[in-house]
Design a protein around this motif. Structure first.
Motif, mmCIF file in Angstrom:
data_model
loop_
_atom_site.group_PDB
_atom_site.id
_atom_site.type_symbol
_atom_site.label_atom_id
_atom_site.label_comp_id
_atom_site.label_asym_id
_atom_site.label_seq_id
_atom_site.Cartn_x
_atom_site.Cartn_y
_atom_site.Cartn_z
ATOM 1 N N ASN A 1 -11.534 -1.139 1.275
ATOM 2 C CA ASN A 1 -11.789 0.293 1.409
ATOM 3 C C ASN A 1 -10.901 0.970 2.450
ATOM 4 O OD1 ASN A 1 -13.798 0.299 -0.571
ATOM 5 N ND2 ASN A 1 -15.365 -0.259 0.900
ATOM 6 N N LYS A 2 -10.518 0.265 3.467
ATOM 7 C CA LYS A 2 -9.791 0.886 4.578
ATOM 8 C C LYS A 2 -8.276 0.707 4.525
ATOM 9 C CE LYS A 2 -13.585 1.101 7.731
ATOM 10 N NZ LYS A 2 -13.714 2.337 8.435
ATOM 11 N N VAL A 3 -7.795 -0.338 3.873
ATOM 12 C CA VAL A 3 -6.359 -0.598 3.842
ATOM 13 C C VAL A 3 -5.822 -0.210 2.462
ATOM 14 C CG1 VAL A 3 -4.532 -2.266 4.334
ATOM 15 C CG2 VAL A 3 -6.745 -2.486 5.485
ATOM 16 N N THR A 4 -5.531 1.061 2.332
ATOM 17 C CA THR A 4 -5.054 1.617 1.061
ATOM 18 C C THR A 4 -3.527 1.592 0.997
ATOM 19 O OG1 THR A 4 -4.906 3.853 1.966
ATOM 20 C CG2 THR A 4 -7.047 3.190 1.032
ATOM 21 N N THR A 5 -3.003 1.837 -0.177
ATOM 22 C CA THR A 5 -1.539 1.899 -0.312
ATOM 23 C C THR A 5 -0.976 3.041 0.523
ATOM 24 O OG1 THR A 5 -1.746 3.190 -2.344
ATOM 25 C CG2 THR A 5 -1.421 0.815 -2.583
ATOM 26 N N ASN A 6 -1.678 4.162 0.560
ATOM 27 C CA ASN A 6 -1.193 5.299 1.361
ATOM 28 C C ASN A 6 -1.165 4.955 2.848
ATOM 29 O OD1 ASN A 6 -0.805 6.957 -0.840
ATOM 30 N ND2 ASN A 6 -2.848 7.849 -0.715
ATOM 31 N N LYS A 7 -2.190 4.258 3.324
ATOM 32 C CA LYS A 7 -2.235 3.896 4.737
ATOM 33 C C LYS A 7 -1.130 2.886 5.073
ATOM 34 C CE LYS A 7 -5.304 2.865 8.522
ATOM 35 N NZ LYS A 7 -6.660 2.760 8.996
ATOM 36 N N VAL A 8 -0.895 1.927 4.192
ATOM 37 C CA VAL A 8 0.169 0.945 4.410
ATOM 38 C C VAL A 8 1.533 1.629 4.369
ATOM 39 C CG1 VAL A 8 1.312 -1.100 3.440
ATOM 40 C CG2 VAL A 8 -1.186 -1.026 3.630
ATOM 41 N N LYS A 9 1.731 2.527 3.417
ATOM 42 C CA LYS A 9 3.006 3.261 3.319
ATOM 43 C C LYS A 9 3.252 4.058 4.607
ATOM 44 C CE LYS A 9 6.346 5.505 0.963
ATOM 45 N NZ LYS A 9 7.613 4.956 0.668
ATOM 46 N N GLU A 10 2.231 4.719 5.108
ATOM 47 C CA GLU A 10 2.354 5.481 6.352
ATOM 48 C C GLU A 10 2.604 4.552 7.541
ATOM 49 O OE1 GLU A 10 2.505 8.496 9.170
ATOM 50 O OE2 GLU A 10 2.693 8.627 6.999
ATOM 51 N N TRP A 11 1.919 3.420 7.579
ATOM 52 C CA TRP A 11 2.060 2.464 8.677
ATOM 53 C C TRP A 11 3.492 1.941 8.778
ATOM 54 C CZ3 TRP A 11 -0.862 1.674 12.688
ATOM 55 C CH2 TRP A 11 -0.759 0.501 13.428
ATOM 56 N N PHE A 12 4.125 1.744 7.626
ATOM 57 C CA PHE A 12 5.486 1.212 7.584
ATOM 58 C C PHE A 12 6.524 2.287 7.246
ATOM 59 C CE2 PHE A 12 3.082 -2.749 6.687
ATOM 60 C CZ PHE A 12 3.646 -3.571 7.649
#
Length: 99
Positions: free
Chosen positions: A35-46
């Motif tokens: 629920n918390k580690v989405t593709t959008n969050k990963v894309k933003e993180w990297f």
């Protein structure tokens, strides 16, 4: 909390694509991660490293997510000027994410 508190990770590469697995230590934490580690969050993180698409594959039977990140290795292992051409340290960077 840091992601590393409830999961571990491994990376792989092929050309200019980096692959990061994220595996929950405990089965009950898989849903939290999902629920918390989405593709959008990963894309933003990297965002400074990954310039292409990020796909996520869910593996609920083993409590894992697999992220495939395109255009992520500075042109690929044979072309990158990065000290970590294979992107092995990307797993540690992901585990530093706050969730």
């Amino acid at each position: 909390m840091k992601l590393r508190e409830i999961a571990h990770s491994r990376t792989g590469d092929k050309g200019n694509i980096s692959n990061i697995s994220l595996i929950a230590y405990k089965a009950e934490d898989y849903e939290v991660i999902k629920n918390k580690v989405t593709t959008n969050k990963v894309k933003e993180w990297f965002k400074d490293i990954v310039h292409g698409e990020v796909l996520r594959y869910e593996l609920p039977n083993i409590g894992a997510l697999n992220f495939v990140m395109y255009d992520a290795l500075g042109g690929g292992v044979t072309r990158s000027l990065s000290l970590d051409m294979h992107g092995k340290s990307l797993s540690s960077i992901l585990l530093d994410m706050d969730i």
